[in-house]
Design a protein around this motif. Sequence first.
Motif, PDB file in Angstrom:
ATOM      1  N   PHE A   1     -40.331  43.821   7.253  1.00 35.44           N
ATOM      2  CA  PHE A   1     -39.272  43.876   8.270  1.00 35.44           C
ATOM      3  C   PHE A   1     -38.895  45.333   8.527  1.00 35.44           C
ATOM      4  O   PHE A   1     -39.173  46.212   7.705  1.00 35.44           O
ATOM      5  CB  PHE A   1     -38.056  43.020   7.869  1.00 35.44           C
ATOM      6  CG  PHE A   1     -37.146  43.632   6.833  1.00 35.44           C
ATOM      7  CD1 PHE A   1     -37.453  43.551   5.480  1.00 35.44           C
ATOM      8  CD2 PHE A   1     -35.961  44.276   7.208  1.00 35.44           C
ATOM      9  CE1 PHE A   1     -36.608  44.101   4.516  1.00 35.44           C
ATOM     10  CE2 PHE A   1     -35.109  44.822   6.255  1.00 35.44           C
ATOM     11  CZ  PHE A   1     -35.435  44.739   4.901  1.00 35.44           C
ATOM     12  N   VAL A   2     -38.296  45.571   9.683  1.00 34.67           N
ATOM     13  CA  VAL A   2     -37.865  46.929  10.044  1.00 34.67           C
ATOM     14  C   VAL A   2     -36.588  47.235   9.268  1.00 34.67           C
ATOM     15  O   VAL A   2     -35.562  46.608   9.490  1.00 34.67           O
ATOM     16  CB  VAL A   2     -37.600  47.040  11.559  1.00 34.67           C
ATOM     17  CG1 VAL A   2     -37.005  48.401  11.905  1.00 34.67           C
ATOM     18  CG2 VAL A   2     -38.879  46.798  12.346  1.00 34.67           C
ATOM     19  N   SER A   3     -36.658  48.191   8.339  1.00 34.10           N
ATOM     20  CA  SER A   3     -35.454  48.522   7.571  1.00 34.10           C
ATOM     21  C   SER A   3     -34.758  49.761   8.123  1.00 34.10           C
ATOM     22  O   SER A   3     -33.589  50.003   7.831  1.00 34.10           O
ATOM     23  CB  SER A   3     -35.787  48.710   6.091  1.00 34.10           C
ATOM     24  OG  SER A   3     -36.854  49.610   5.922  1.00 34.10           O
ATOM     25  N   ASP A   4     -35.469  50.527   8.915  1.00 33.32           N
ATOM     26  CA  ASP A   4     -34.846  51.698   9.540  1.00 33.32           C
ATOM     27  C   ASP A   4     -35.688  52.117  10.743  1.00 33.32           C
ATOM     28  O   ASP A   4     -36.909  52.041  10.692  1.00 33.32           O
ATOM     29  CB  ASP A   4     -34.764  52.860   8.543  1.00 33.32           C
ATOM     30  CG  ASP A   4     -33.852  53.964   9.042  1.00 33.32           C
ATOM     31  OD1 ASP A   4     -32.645  53.878   8.809  1.00 33.32           O
ATOM     32  OD2 ASP A   4     -34.353  54.904   9.686  1.00 33.32           O
TER      33      ASP A   4
ATOM     34  N   ALA B   1     -40.316  47.536   5.488  1.00 31.46           N
ATOM     35  CA  ALA B   1     -40.098  47.197   4.088  1.00 31.46           C
ATOM     36  C   ALA B   1     -40.630  45.807   3.782  1.00 31.46           C
ATOM     37  O   ALA B   1     -40.531  44.895   4.604  1.00 31.46           O
ATOM     38  CB  ALA B   1     -38.609  47.265   3.764  1.00 31.46           C
TER      39      ALA B   1
END
Lengths: 173, 188
Positions: A84-87, A142
């Motif tokens: 997943f997109v963490s930042d 992540a």
Amino acid sequence: VSESGLRGVDWGEVETGVVLPDVTLRVTYDMVAGHVAGTRDWFPGHHDPHYARDQGQENIYGNTMFFQGFTERVVQQWAGPAWFVSDRTLRIAGSVYPGDTMTGSAQVAAKAQAGGLFTVDLRVEVRTRTPRPVLTATVQLAMTSESRAWWSRHVREVLQSGAEPRDPQGVAR
Amino acid sequence: MGREPAPRASGNPWISIVIGTYEEGLEWVGRKAEPVRSRLPVELAMIQDFAGLVEDGNPVYWDGELSREIWGAQVAPAGLLRSMFCPPRWAPDPVRAEPMAAKVPLPGGTLIGAESGQSFRRPLRSGDVLTLVEEVVAVSPEKQTRLGPGHFVETYTTYHDDDGDLVATGFGRLLRFTPVEAEAEAVR
């Protein structure tokens, strides 16, 4: 994993410096207008050509969420569904207009393990018709321990089923 | 001085941009807006509309069973975060959705996004209803840009779910500017 499996990579096999396959997208009117409706972003520069031209733009232009969505696609198409997109940080240097073709390119800049997450930092650039990118972005993807365990099980099952072993970096086929 | 104010959106009540001086704008640094709760939960139609617009084939957006298997829920693209707070084009109770950068009094009569960053503690999920709090953290002196002279407004935002857990934080840098068409043409 291809054929009977899902495409993607595991954190353990990602190497810094790896270049991802480019992703291109032809930008059409329905796509720019679709983002207005799909994200309910009624700012007039994205749907009213008169307003856009008064702003100094050549036409209606894609909104920030368009850049976010495309950037996510560029990296997740390579990484797969267990990330997943963490930042994510976008620096917007230009606009994308109907008729443009966006090309997104990305490279792995770093990897780390912290706070229960297995992360990879990527540098992304999006170009249209000029050598200068219209967008530069950094995205951190992540895997959690759970999503990583799921991915390992998936890869094991696919390999046991006799499918072709995948390219370990998952780079362009 | 001598510049015509930028045109407002004609007849569009969705956004109103507050005009003022740089000094008035600076007074807004440190101000926090009232919390805003999203009107609707994240849901599958939004997820697939959004993924479809950039032709994103990530199977977790198209196969709910797979998404629940990997993530324990139907997950959503990170890019949907901000749009959760955009109201419908029309509603019987008038709602506005200006970014805070529009409310800061500044000379520039229009705006455009320049930088946007978001950090997520977890993926967005179907059913999420979020509450945001936005704060002005900086207003720059006047800068010359390819679109015309203007001020950058930086904001910091937190997004909590209904359990009170922090889901994401964000920062935005928007340019409030006075368009200079000729200049923009030459640079582009």
